[in-house]
Design an enzyme around this catalytic site. Sequence first.
Site, mmCIF file in Angstrom:
data_model
loop_
_atom_site.group_PDB
_atom_site.id
_atom_site.type_symbol
_atom_site.label_atom_id
_atom_site.label_comp_id
_atom_site.label_asym_id
_atom_site.label_seq_id
_atom_site.Cartn_x
_atom_site.Cartn_y
_atom_site.Cartn_z
ATOM 1 N N TYR A 147 8.421 60.113 -0.132
ATOM 2 C CA TYR A 147 9.036 61.448 -0.171
ATOM 3 C C TYR A 147 9.702 61.713 1.156
ATOM 4 C CZ TYR A 147 9.264 64.816 -3.857
ATOM 5 O OH TYR A 147 9.689 65.517 -4.948
ATOM 6 N N GLU A 174 12.116 64.729 2.110
ATOM 7 C CA GLU A 174 13.013 65.895 2.116
ATOM 8 C C GLU A 174 13.523 66.119 3.524
ATOM 9 O OE1 GLU A 174 11.326 68.786 -1.434
ATOM 10 O OE2 GLU A 174 10.717 69.139 0.617
ATOM 11 N N ASP A 205 38.132 63.573 -4.701
ATOM 12 C CA ASP A 205 37.052 62.962 -5.485
ATOM 13 C C ASP A 205 37.455 61.516 -5.751
ATOM 14 O OD1 ASP A 205 35.076 62.171 -7.137
ATOM 15 O OD2 ASP A 205 35.342 63.746 -8.643
ATOM 16 N N THR A 229 31.368 57.961 -5.589
ATOM 17 C CA THR A 229 30.182 57.274 -6.093
ATOM 18 C C THR A 229 30.049 55.984 -5.292
ATOM 19 O OG1 THR A 229 31.454 56.062 -7.731
ATOM 20 C CG2 THR A 229 30.447 58.121 -8.458
ATOM 21 N N LYS A 277 30.787 52.225 -8.362
ATOM 22 C CA LYS A 277 31.944 51.757 -9.134
ATOM 23 C C LYS A 277 32.520 50.539 -8.408
ATOM 24 C CE LYS A 277 32.274 56.202 -11.415
ATOM 25 N NZ LYS A 277 32.996 57.470 -11.651
ATOM 26 N N ARG A 295 23.685 53.017 -8.128
ATOM 27 C CA ARG A 295 24.177 54.275 -8.676
ATOM 28 C C ARG A 295 23.873 55.376 -7.677
ATOM 29 N NH1 ARG A 295 25.547 52.897 -13.256
ATOM 30 N NH2 ARG A 295 26.557 54.896 -13.504
#
Length: 428
Positions: free
Chosen positions: A78, A80, A224, A250, A253, A259
Amino acid sequence: MSLSTVSTVGTAPTAPTTPTASAAYTDLDGLRRQDPELADVLMGEVARQSDALQLIAAENFTSPAVLTALGSPLANKYAEGYPGARHHGGCELVDIAERIAVDRAKALFGAEHANVQAHSGSSAVLAAYAALLRPGDTVLAMGLPDGGHLTHGSPANFSGRWFDFVGYGVDPESGLIDYDQVHALARAHHPKAIVCGSISYPRHIDYAAFREIADDVGAYLIADAAHPMGLIAGGAAPSPVPYADVVCATTHKVLRGPRGGLLLCGADLAERIDRAVFPFTQGGAQMHTIAAKAVAFGEAATPAFTAYAHQVVANARVLAEELATEGFAIATGGTDTHLVLVDPTPLGVDAQTARGRLAAAGIILDTCALPHAGTRGLRLGTAAVTTQGMAGVELARVAALLSGAVRGDANVREEVRELVGRFPPYPG
Ligand SMILES: *Cc1c(COP(=O)(O)O)cnc(C)c1O
């Protein structure tokens, strides 16, 4: 069911041992024993990916190194917050991973700031909007029928629900972005932000022209670049980084990473972007994915990746030319990128029927809106087949097979198998 019950299914119980670090990594035989049902799916999917032509423009084959990072126990952590400022203890090592990812992304794209935590491309766009906009603001983006993404104002998406989107399009004759129309719409609607980027536009985007329009109307410019980001990394497409206030992308791609999403911006917006990702739109960072992004950015900085990116474009050009020879109508008459958008109707077959015939022949691709056609077309990309090692001669063959399959030639399935069999994505 307790973990110990699961892990001993099908094996003789053994005394607990301290696993060596490498024992924590991919243990396929163990998975087979513990969960044959899922192991079959995992192995079957590798076979499916290897046994067909993967022409989905948004897909690629990641390296074993990226997959190793993705499958690592960093998934347990974890984290954060950001390196050096976490809400959880024990982050010393994942902090190093995230700093490496950030530094590599900044160097790769020449950006002042990078955020590598966005879980996906859509999450990156959400964060960019959250950083720069308020609900109800007007945004100018490519209309969905012309190639805009869901996050560019679809009524089914948060973007269309929370913002007032105006759509620009492409010229009906040339298929190219009509920059005069973009400018006129910007002047008429005074958007708070202009978005450039598309899911299917096969040509380079003139980011300088978008910057000029944005400056003229006092709008932010959000690029984008989810699709071309790998071409940009390899120097095979122009970069929006010098022009856009925020670049969203992303990593999975053409860029060929795990991903995930990525945001780049100037130092002036760094804190707003970081706070828009966490805590505004996301919780804990996915450290295994961030480590895998670092691996992918490292790979993308190599001369081999530069050669790859240029080969992707060369392959797409061959595909477009050969498909034109086969009688398909090619949107914009060709491509500058990994993307080819084609209309199969001159062959007497609509896109939906064509996709079905192609899938049966082992050629996997998407249908996609065709600007101004009122119908759908076929969207193809060369990122995955280029990773497999295919070059011009094979892409000409791909075009011939595609044409044969659309026309209903039943022999294509075997010929596809023969072709992909020579280019295994994961040899051995
Ligand atoms: C792929 C894509 C996205 C979304 O990426 P996901 O990871 O699927 O959320 C956003 N914008 C554009 C232009 C894309 O092509």
